[in-house]
Design an enzyme around this catalytic site. Structure first.
Site, short mmCIF file in Angstrom:
data_model
loop_
_atom_site.label_atom_id
_atom_site.label_comp_id
_atom_site.label_asym_id
_atom_site.label_seq_id
_atom_site.Cartn_x
_atom_site.Cartn_y
_atom_site.Cartn_z
N SER A 147 -27.68 -18.36 -14.06
CA SER A 147 -26.47 -19.17 -14.11
C SER A 147 -26.71 -20.58 -13.58
O SER A 147 -27.50 -20.78 -12.65
CB SER A 147 -25.37 -18.51 -13.27
OG SER A 147 -24.27 -19.38 -13.10
N TYR A 160 -21.75 -14.70 -6.36
CA TYR A 160 -22.41 -14.61 -7.66
C TYR A 160 -23.64 -15.50 -7.76
O TYR A 160 -24.73 -15.02 -8.14
CB TYR A 160 -21.40 -14.96 -8.75
CG TYR A 160 -21.96 -14.92 -10.16
CD1 TYR A 160 -22.28 -13.71 -10.77
CD2 TYR A 160 -22.16 -16.09 -10.88
CE1 TYR A 160 -22.78 -13.68 -12.06
CE2 TYR A 160 -22.66 -16.06 -12.17
CZ TYR A 160 -22.97 -14.86 -12.75
OH TYR A 160 -23.46 -14.83 -14.03
#
Length: 254
Positions: A147, A160
């Site tokens: 990400s 995350y």
């Protein structure tokens, strides 16, 4: 294109979104694809049906990640699916499945939520790789979906990106360890991308325009943008690329 003919791929979280796009693309390139799902069996079957209708080969593997016995369940299903096609080994392993609990800054993230994200995003890829290493052919590929939040601080929470950063380190380190076997290991960094899971975010015109303004190429990413990059890393064209992160964000926050 056929340049993955004779190859076998496993895509975790392959029933929807980016995972589905990757599974469809690898199958189109000739690979036999194991489409893994956690809970949405119907979506996984639809993905497999679309692949087979287009002339590809694929089968479904169900296993909820982040729970006890997850890797055992997944590998058992994988073995059954491979056996039906007379296969035993895997050439391409794509770690796509992930859990992102949005809006959970450090003040409110609970130990239970933290543990869930670590279990799905870090522990499952680690031990699935461990189990599959004897089945992974020399010259194979391991590709982790990461990400942009690992390089751009996120206002939506810390858990995350922390887990995706751990996955990046795992991939980088594993690349050196598996180098003698000719197995490449890389990460693909994803930015703002239109999927069914981001539909609510991008349905807000203000959010959409903000994300476009942060992206150098001036649009929101599409699933094929990511799938094509993964297909490249899975191909022989990427044989000399390992231990790196490919930024497939369209230039977020350059």
């Amino acid at each position: 294109m056929g340049h993955l003919s004779g190859k076998v791929a496993l895509v975790t979280g392959g029933s929807r979104g980016i995972g589905r796009g990757i599974a469809v693309r690898l199958a189109r390139d000739g690979a036999l694809v194991a489409v893994h799902y956690g809970r949405n069996e119907e979506a996984a079957k639809k993905t497999v049906a679309d692949i087979t209708e287009a002339g590809g080969r694929a089968f479904v593997v169900g296993a909820e990640l982040g729970v006890d016995g997850d890797v055992d369940t997944l590998v058992t299903g994988l073995e059954a699916g491979l056996g039906a096609y007379g296969e035993q080994a895997v050439d391409i392993l794509v770690h796509n499945a992930g859990l992102n609990l949005m809006g959970r800054p450090i003040e409110v993230l609970t130990p239970e939520e933290f543990d869930r994200m670590v279990a799905v995003n870090v522990k499952a890829p680690f031990f699935l790789t461990q189990r599959l290493l004897p089945r992974l052919r020399d010259g194979g590929r391991i590709i982790a979906i990461s990400s942009v939040s690992t390089r751009v601080a996120s206002a939506h929470g810390i858990g995350y990106p922390l887990t995706k950063g751990a996955l990046d380190v795992f991939s980088h380190t594993l690349a050196k360890y598996l180098g003698p076997r000719g197995i490449t290991v890389n990460s693909v960094t994803v930015g703002f991308t239109d999927t069914d899971m981001t539909a609510d975010v991008h349905a807000d015109p203000a959010n959409r325009e903000r994300n476009i303004s942060l992206t150098a190429l001036g649009r929101i990413g599409q699933v094929p943008d990511i799938a094509d990059a993964v297909a490249f890393l899975a191909s022989d064209d990427a044989r000399w690329i390992t231990g790196t992160k490919i930024d497939v964000t369209g230039g977020v926050n350059l």
